[in-house]
Enzyme design. Sequence first.
Site, short mmCIF file in Angstrom:
data_model
loop_
_atom_site.label_atom_id
_atom_site.label_comp_id
_atom_site.label_asym_id
_atom_site.label_seq_id
_atom_site.Cartn_x
_atom_site.Cartn_y
_atom_site.Cartn_z
N ARG A 117 0.81 -1.24 0.00
CA ARG A 117 0.00 0.00 0.00
C ARG A 117 0.84 1.27 0.00
NH1 ARG A 117 -3.24 -2.95 3.49
NH2 ARG A 117 -4.98 -3.86 2.36
N LYS A 139 3.40 11.57 -11.33
CA LYS A 139 2.59 10.67 -12.16
C LYS A 139 3.34 9.36 -12.39
CE LYS A 139 0.02 13.56 -15.39
NZ LYS A 139 -0.11 13.69 -16.86
N GLU A 181 11.95 18.51 -25.64
CA GLU A 181 11.07 18.82 -24.50
C GLU A 181 11.56 20.10 -23.81
OE1 GLU A 181 8.31 17.26 -23.43
OE2 GLU A 181 8.41 15.19 -24.14
N LYS A 223 8.52 23.03 -15.18
CA LYS A 223 7.65 21.90 -14.76
C LYS A 223 7.25 22.05 -13.29
CE LYS A 223 5.91 17.60 -14.79
NZ LYS A 223 5.77 16.38 -15.55
N GLU A 233 -3.68 18.10 -12.62
CA GLU A 233 -4.07 18.35 -14.01
C GLU A 233 -5.48 18.91 -14.19
OE1 GLU A 233 -2.84 16.45 -18.21
OE2 GLU A 233 -2.76 15.21 -16.45
N ARG A 237 -2.04 22.20 -15.83
CA ARG A 237 -1.02 21.22 -16.17
C ARG A 237 -1.12 20.81 -17.64
NH1 ARG A 237 1.16 16.46 -12.10
NH2 ARG A 237 2.61 15.55 -13.55
N ASN A 241 1.08 19.84 -22.38
CA ASN A 241 0.79 19.05 -23.58
C ASN A 241 1.13 19.78 -24.87
OD1 ASN A 241 -0.12 16.80 -22.26
ND2 ASN A 241 -2.23 17.54 -22.15
N HIS A 244 2.18 17.95 -27.90
CA HIS A 244 1.92 16.53 -27.68
C HIS A 244 0.67 16.03 -28.41
CE1 HIS A 244 5.08 16.99 -24.81
NE2 HIS A 244 5.02 15.72 -24.44
N HIS A 248 1.43 12.74 -30.09
CA HIS A 248 0.86 11.44 -29.71
C HIS A 248 0.29 10.72 -30.93
CE1 HIS A 248 1.57 11.58 -25.51
NE2 HIS A 248 0.80 12.61 -25.26
N HIS A 261 10.06 9.69 -28.22
CA HIS A 261 8.96 10.57 -27.80
C HIS A 261 9.23 12.04 -28.13
CE1 HIS A 261 5.75 12.24 -25.46
NE2 HIS A 261 6.62 12.93 -24.74
N1 LIG Z 1 5.43 10.43 -15.41
C1 LIG Z 1 5.44 11.45 -16.22
O1 LIG Z 1 5.02 12.56 -15.88
C2 LIG Z 1 6.03 11.27 -17.59
C3 LIG Z 1 6.25 12.39 -18.40
C4 LIG Z 1 6.84 12.19 -19.64
C5 LIG Z 1 7.19 10.92 -20.05
N2 LIG Z 1 6.96 9.86 -19.24
C6 LIG Z 1 7.35 8.49 -19.65
O2 LIG Z 1 8.77 8.46 -19.75
C7 LIG Z 1 9.14 7.41 -20.65
C8 LIG Z 1 10.25 7.89 -21.55
O3 LIG Z 1 11.35 8.26 -20.78
P1 LIG Z 1 12.82 8.29 -21.37
O4 LIG Z 1 12.85 9.03 -22.63
O5 LIG Z 1 13.71 8.69 -20.25
O6 LIG Z 1 13.02 6.77 -21.79
P2 LIG Z 1 13.86 5.55 -21.18
O7 LIG Z 1 13.71 5.47 -19.72
O8 LIG Z 1 13.44 4.36 -21.98
O9 LIG Z 1 15.36 5.93 -21.53
C9 LIG Z 1 15.75 6.07 -22.88
C10 LIG Z 1 16.99 5.20 -23.20
O10 LIG Z 1 18.12 5.74 -22.54
C11 LIG Z 1 18.81 4.71 -21.80
N3 LIG Z 1 19.44 5.43 -20.69
C12 LIG Z 1 18.83 6.02 -19.63
N4 LIG Z 1 19.71 6.77 -18.94
C13 LIG Z 1 20.92 6.65 -19.57
C14 LIG Z 1 22.21 7.18 -19.35
N5 LIG Z 1 22.45 8.07 -18.38
N6 LIG Z 1 23.22 6.78 -20.16
C15 LIG Z 1 22.97 5.92 -21.18
N7 LIG Z 1 21.77 5.42 -21.46
C16 LIG Z 1 20.74 5.78 -20.66
C17 LIG Z 1 17.76 3.70 -21.49
O11 LIG Z 1 18.33 2.44 -21.35
C18 LIG Z 1 16.87 3.77 -22.72
O12 LIG Z 1 17.40 2.96 -23.73
C19 LIG Z 1 7.89 7.01 -21.39
O13 LIG Z 1 7.45 5.76 -20.91
C20 LIG Z 1 6.89 8.10 -21.02
O14 LIG Z 1 5.55 7.61 -20.99
C21 LIG Z 1 6.39 10.02 -18.03
ZN LIG Z 2 6.57 14.61 -23.46
#
Ligand SMILES: NC(=O)c1ccc[n+]([C@@H]2O[C@H](COP(=O)([O-])OP(=O)(O)OC[C@H]3O[C@@H](n4cnc5c(N)ncnc54)[C@H](O)[C@@H]3O)[C@@H](O)[C@H]2O)c1
Ligand SMILES: [Zn+2]
Length: 363
Positions: A117, A139, A181, A223, A233, A237, A241, A244, A248, A261
């Site tokens: 929990r 999130k 971003e 942010k 949101e 918030r 987007n 986006h 998307h 992304h």
């Molecule tokens: N929670 C939120 O508010 C929120 C907001 C935006 C995106 N997201 C989510 O975030 C995810 C995308 O995040 P991301 O772009 O960080 O992707 P990711 O976590 O997949 O990382 C991208 C790549 O970089 C590699 N990597 C990470 N750190 C590294 C480093 N320091 N050195 C070398 N390689 C490294 C990983 O292995 C991966 O291959 C999506 O799932 C998206 O839905 C969440």
């Molecule tokens: Zn984004």
Amino acid sequence: METFRVQSREFEYNVIVGTGAWRSLRDFPLHGYSSVFVISEEALWCRWKGEFLKEAGLRRVQTLWVRPGERSKSLRVMQRLAAELLLRQADRRSLLILFGGGVIGDLGGFLASIYMRGVDCIHVPTTLLAQVDSSIGGKTAVNLGATKNLIGTFHPARLVLSEPRVLGSLSRRDFRSGLYEVVKHGILDGPELFGRLEQSLSSLRRDLAEELETILAPAVKVKVDVVNRDEREAGLRAVLNLGHTFGHALEEATGYRRFLHGEAVAWGLLGVSRLGRRLGLLPESDAGRIDELVRRLGPLPRIDDLDARRVLPLLPQDKKAVAGKVRWVIPERIGKVRQISEASGVAVAAAFRDIQKMGNDPT
Ligand SMILES: NC(=O)c1ccc[n+]([C@@H]2O[C@H](COP(=O)([O-])OP(=O)(O)OC[C@H]3O[C@@H](n4cnc5c(N)ncnc54)[C@H](O)[C@@H]3O)[C@@H](O)[C@H]2O)c1
Ligand SMILES: [Zn+2]
């Protein structure tokens, strides 16, 4: 180094950004926890664990691995991690340190929110995207089949530590994807951050931490400010987007395989810049600056071969609006956006055609 304070519903926490951020873990009351678990990717952890443990002053931690990639954001992986935690006697007073990009943060944050929990977690974001976006705001999510982020919770971290040096090992493409971003945050923030990006963006390197820090901290602040005003949101918030909506749709139309992304968001930013111009909301001069900054970052995966009739129906619809309206976030100038839901389908299709004609090479 800068510290930002985030107010969540139940508590406040710090987001610490800059060279040396990991050292701040020394001031965190770890003694209150029964055990500490790191959730990370094996290669990433092996590359950085020496520096991280030393700077953070941690001696013994237990580690749990997740395979790199979006596919790990699943209930199956979550279940496996929960079983491993149990096996290693994690209890309600255990702490999870989420060391990785957005995938580790979203998955690990979700796990932290439901294991027994709820246990505390600390985010140590290692991608640019995670540092400026996903680690802040609480999130969490996993995907269900092809549906992204269908299942999730709100579970803010107790602390977020963003060290720019860790970005030095990111792939060039992942780094650039995160920069789009940052550009989005620049448009939301205003002339100061945007101007700084115009000056330094093309020379920014992922292995030059000091220089990175000068854009990282203000991008994080954008942010933090939005989250502080509107954690769940309600309305504000949604400005995050920006870019986006087209983004998307492009990701979905290509089965999440063609674009990172941030790359899809880059096309999305170009798209709303065109749409803003067509709707008479965004002056030519500001639109030109936005286009120029996005395009200067480098080539994007192509979109000219995509069928608009397939992409446009995928534009995410506003769940609160009637008749499936799309809610757009449109820049009115650098530093100001407007949310609208009355953009005509003709203008939207024309804006999409505009960006399809741009080609994928920087101008
Ligand atoms: N929670 C939120 O508010 C929120 C907001 C935006 C995106 N997201 C989510 O975030 C995810 C995308 O995040 P991301 O772009 O960080 O992707 P990711 O976590 O997949 O990382 C991208 C790549 O970089 C590699 N990597 C990470 N750190 C590294 C480093 N320091 N050195 C070398 N390689 C490294 C990983 O292995 C991966 O291959 C999506 O799932 C998206 O839905 C969440
Ligand atoms: Zn984004």
